[in-house]
Write a protein that holds these residues in place. Structure first.
Motif, PDB file in Angstrom:
ATOM      1  N   ILE A   1       0.878  -1.174   0.000  1.00  0.00           N
ATOM      2  CA  ILE A   1       0.000   0.000   0.000  1.00  0.00           C
ATOM      3  C   ILE A   1       0.910   1.216   0.000  1.00  0.00           C
ATOM      4  O   ILE A   1       1.900   1.268   0.740  1.00  0.00           O
ATOM      5  CB  ILE A   1      -0.920   0.016   1.237  1.00  0.00           C
ATOM      6  N   HIS A   2       0.586   2.203  -0.808  1.00  0.00           N
ATOM      7  CA  HIS A   2       1.410   3.399  -0.967  1.00  0.00           C
ATOM      8  C   HIS A   2       0.807   4.568  -0.188  1.00  0.00           C
ATOM      9  O   HIS A   2      -0.386   4.838  -0.289  1.00  0.00           O
ATOM     10  CB  HIS A   2       1.489   3.787  -2.445  1.00  0.00           C
ATOM     11  N   PHE A   3       1.659   5.245   0.562  1.00  0.00           N
ATOM     12  CA  PHE A   3       1.261   6.412   1.338  1.00  0.00           C
ATOM     13  C   PHE A   3       2.257   7.537   1.073  1.00  0.00           C
ATOM     14  O   PHE A   3       3.388   7.274   0.667  1.00  0.00           O
ATOM     15  CB  PHE A   3       1.303   6.112   2.849  1.00  0.00           C
ATOM     16  N   ILE A   4       1.831   8.765   1.348  1.00  0.00           N
ATOM     17  CA  ILE A   4       2.805   9.865   1.356  1.00  0.00           C
ATOM     18  C   ILE A   4       3.020  10.293   2.805  1.00  0.00           C
ATOM     19  O   ILE A   4       2.085  10.286   3.603  1.00  0.00           O
ATOM     20  CB  ILE A   4       2.396  11.063   0.457  1.00  0.00           C
ATOM     21  N   PRO A   5       4.252  10.638   3.134  1.00  0.00           N
ATOM     22  CA  PRO A   5       4.578  11.052   4.503  1.00  0.00           C
ATOM     23  C   PRO A   5       4.503  12.577   4.656  1.00  0.00           C
ATOM     24  O   PRO A   5       5.339  13.193   5.300  1.00  0.00           O
ATOM     25  CB  PRO A   5       6.012  10.547   4.664  1.00  0.00           C
ATOM     26  N   LEU A   6       3.494  13.160   4.043  1.00  0.00           N
ATOM     27  CA  LEU A   6       3.395  14.616   3.928  1.00  0.00           C
ATOM     28  C   LEU A   6       1.929  14.989   3.851  1.00  0.00           C
ATOM     29  O   LEU A   6       1.168  14.352   3.107  1.00  0.00           O
ATOM     30  CB  LEU A   6       4.108  15.042   2.635  1.00  0.00           C
ATOM     31  N   ASN A   7       1.528  16.006   4.590  1.00  0.00           N
ATOM     32  CA  ASN A   7       0.153  16.468   4.496  1.00  0.00           C
ATOM     33  C   ASN A   7      -0.126  16.849   3.035  1.00  0.00           C
ATOM     34  O   ASN A   7       0.628  17.619   2.442  1.00  0.00           O
ATOM     35  CB  ASN A   7      -0.066  17.667   5.421  1.00  0.00           C
ATOM     36  N   PRO A   8      -1.181  16.314   2.421  1.00  0.00           N
ATOM     37  CA  PRO A   8      -1.455  16.581   1.005  1.00  0.00           C
ATOM     38  C   PRO A   8      -1.737  18.052   0.702  1.00  0.00           C
ATOM     39  O   PRO A   8      -1.709  18.465  -0.458  1.00  0.00           O
ATOM     40  CB  PRO A   8      -2.649  15.690   0.685  1.00  0.00           C
ATOM     41  N   TYR A   9      -1.979  18.845   1.729  1.00  0.00           N
ATOM     42  CA  TYR A   9      -2.180  20.280   1.530  1.00  0.00           C
ATOM     43  C   TYR A   9      -0.988  20.896   0.796  1.00  0.00           C
ATOM     44  O   TYR A   9      -1.162  21.769  -0.048  1.00  0.00           O
ATOM     45  CB  TYR A   9      -2.393  20.982   2.874  1.00  0.00           C
ATOM     46  N   TYR A  10       0.215  20.424   1.096  1.00  0.00           N
ATOM     47  CA  TYR A  10       1.410  20.987   0.459  1.00  0.00           C
ATOM     48  C   TYR A  10       1.436  20.722  -1.046  1.00  0.00           C
ATOM     49  O   TYR A  10       1.921  21.551  -1.814  1.00  0.00           O
ATOM     50  CB  TYR A  10       2.681  20.437   1.116  1.00  0.00           C
ATOM     51  N   VAL A  11       0.896  19.589  -1.461  1.00  0.00           N
ATOM     52  CA  VAL A  11       0.798  19.277  -2.899  1.00  0.00           C
ATOM     53  C   VAL A  11      -0.230  20.217  -3.530  1.00  0.00           C
ATOM     54  O   VAL A  11       0.023  20.837  -4.559  1.00  0.00           O
ATOM     55  CB  VAL A  11       0.414  17.797  -3.133  1.00  0.00           C
ATOM     56  N   TYR A  12      -1.396  20.322  -2.901  1.00  0.00           N
ATOM     57  CA  TYR A  12      -2.457  21.203  -3.394  1.00  0.00           C
ATOM     58  C   TYR A  12      -1.956  22.646  -3.503  1.00  0.00           C
ATOM     59  O   TYR A  12      -2.159  23.313  -4.523  1.00  0.00           O
ATOM     60  CB  TYR A  12      -3.674  21.127  -2.458  1.00  0.00           C
ATOM     61  N   GLU A  13      -1.298  23.110  -2.465  1.00  0.00           N
ATOM     62  CA  GLU A  13      -0.786  24.483  -2.427  1.00  0.00           C
ATOM     63  C   GLU A  13       0.198  24.736  -3.576  1.00  0.00           C
ATOM     64  O   GLU A  13       0.136  25.767  -4.243  1.00  0.00           O
ATOM     65  CB  GLU A  13      -0.113  24.736  -1.080  1.00  0.00           C
ATOM     66  N   ALA A  14       1.093  23.791  -3.830  1.00  0.00           N
ATOM     67  CA  ALA A  14       2.069  23.949  -4.915  1.00  0.00           C
ATOM     68  C   ALA A  14       1.371  23.986  -6.267  1.00  0.00           C
ATOM     69  O   ALA A  14       1.678  24.842  -7.115  1.00  0.00           O
ATOM     70  CB  ALA A  14       3.092  22.816  -4.880  1.00  0.00           C
ATOM     71  N   LEU A  15       0.445  23.090  -6.488  1.00  0.00           N
ATOM     72  CA  LEU A  15      -0.271  23.041  -7.769  1.00  0.00           C
ATOM     73  C   LEU A  15      -1.033  24.337  -8.030  1.00  0.00           C
ATOM     74  O   LEU A  15      -0.925  24.926  -9.114  1.00  0.00           O
ATOM     75  CB  LEU A  15      -1.231  21.852  -7.799  1.00  0.00           C
ATOM     76  N   THR A  16      -1.792  24.787  -7.041  1.00  0.00           N
ATOM     77  CA  THR A  16      -2.596  25.997  -7.243  1.00  0.00           C
ATOM     78  C   THR A  16      -1.733  27.248  -7.354  1.00  0.00           C
ATOM     79  O   THR A  16      -2.078  28.165  -8.092  1.00  0.00           O
ATOM     80  CB  THR A  16      -3.666  26.152  -6.143  1.00  0.00           C
ATOM     81  N   SER A  17      -0.599  27.280  -6.663  1.00  0.00           N
ATOM     82  CA  SER A  17       0.280  28.450  -6.769  1.00  0.00           C
ATOM     83  C   SER A  17       0.903  28.557  -8.162  1.00  0.00           C
ATOM     84  O   SER A  17       1.289  29.638  -8.590  1.00  0.00           O
ATOM     85  CB  SER A  17       1.383  28.418  -5.703  1.00  0.00           C
TER      86      SER A  17
END
Length: 187
Positions: free
Chosen positions: A64-80
């Protein structure tokens, strides 16, 4: 302080635990087909399903694959970067202790080492996870943001979790009472 791993909430799911793709194929061929569709979008991606994971002695689709990072940081980068994305994408926020009975590892997925889906993962890219000392990442790797920008400018489809370390877990993970977070809100 409580530490977490994150997994995107599937559109359709059976039961109250996350299981690897290989196990899903035995339980629900319909869902297996649905969730492996992305691997058939490119001939090289298909080889990921048979990719070996060193130290865990299994295949890519056995974990099972997980990220060790709050996904907010991905969202924030994409939208910025002006990249349009789903506003309300949901993720399971799973306490790291849920992996205590599994054998898990961190895959150090880096721009410097990654050679494509057809190449083997090297031993030094995998480290067995210690639940006791695990710590979430507090920022998105710069290489991920650069990748998003470059692929977006080229007009390509791209992976959301490129160059973000992955937590790979052999086993099942109960999610019946875990918090669900939206990636457009930091929690």
């Amino acid at each position: 302080m409580q530490e977490y791993i994150y997994h995107m909430v599937p559109k359709e799911m059976i039961g109250d635990k996350l299981i690897p793709l290989s196990a899903l194929g035995e339980i629900s061929p319909h869902l297996f087909k649905q969730y492996t569709k992305k691997y058939f979008s490119h001939p090289e991606r298909l080889k990921l399903l048979k990719r070996q994971v060193p130290k865990l002695n299994c295949l890519w689709n056995d974990v099972i694959h997980f990220i060790p990072l709050n996904p907010y940081y991905v969202y924030e980068a994409l939208t910025s970067l002006g990249i349009k994305t789903k506003e309300k994408q949901q993720f399971f926020k799973i306490p790291i202790e849920r992996l205590t009975n599994n054998t898990s590892a961190i895959y150090f997925y880096t721009k410097e080492k990654y050679r494509g889906p057809t190449k083997e993962i090297e031993e030094d890219e995998i480290k067995i996870l210690n639940v006791e000392t695990y710590q979430e990442l507090k920022e998105l790797p710069t290489a991920s943001v650069e990748y998003y920008q470059l692929e977006y400018e080229k007009g390509n489809k791209f992976g959301l979790f490129a160059y973000i370390p992955h937590v790979l877990s052999l086993g099942e993970v109960q999610i019946n009472d875990v918090e669900i977070v939206y990636w457009n809100q930091y929690k």
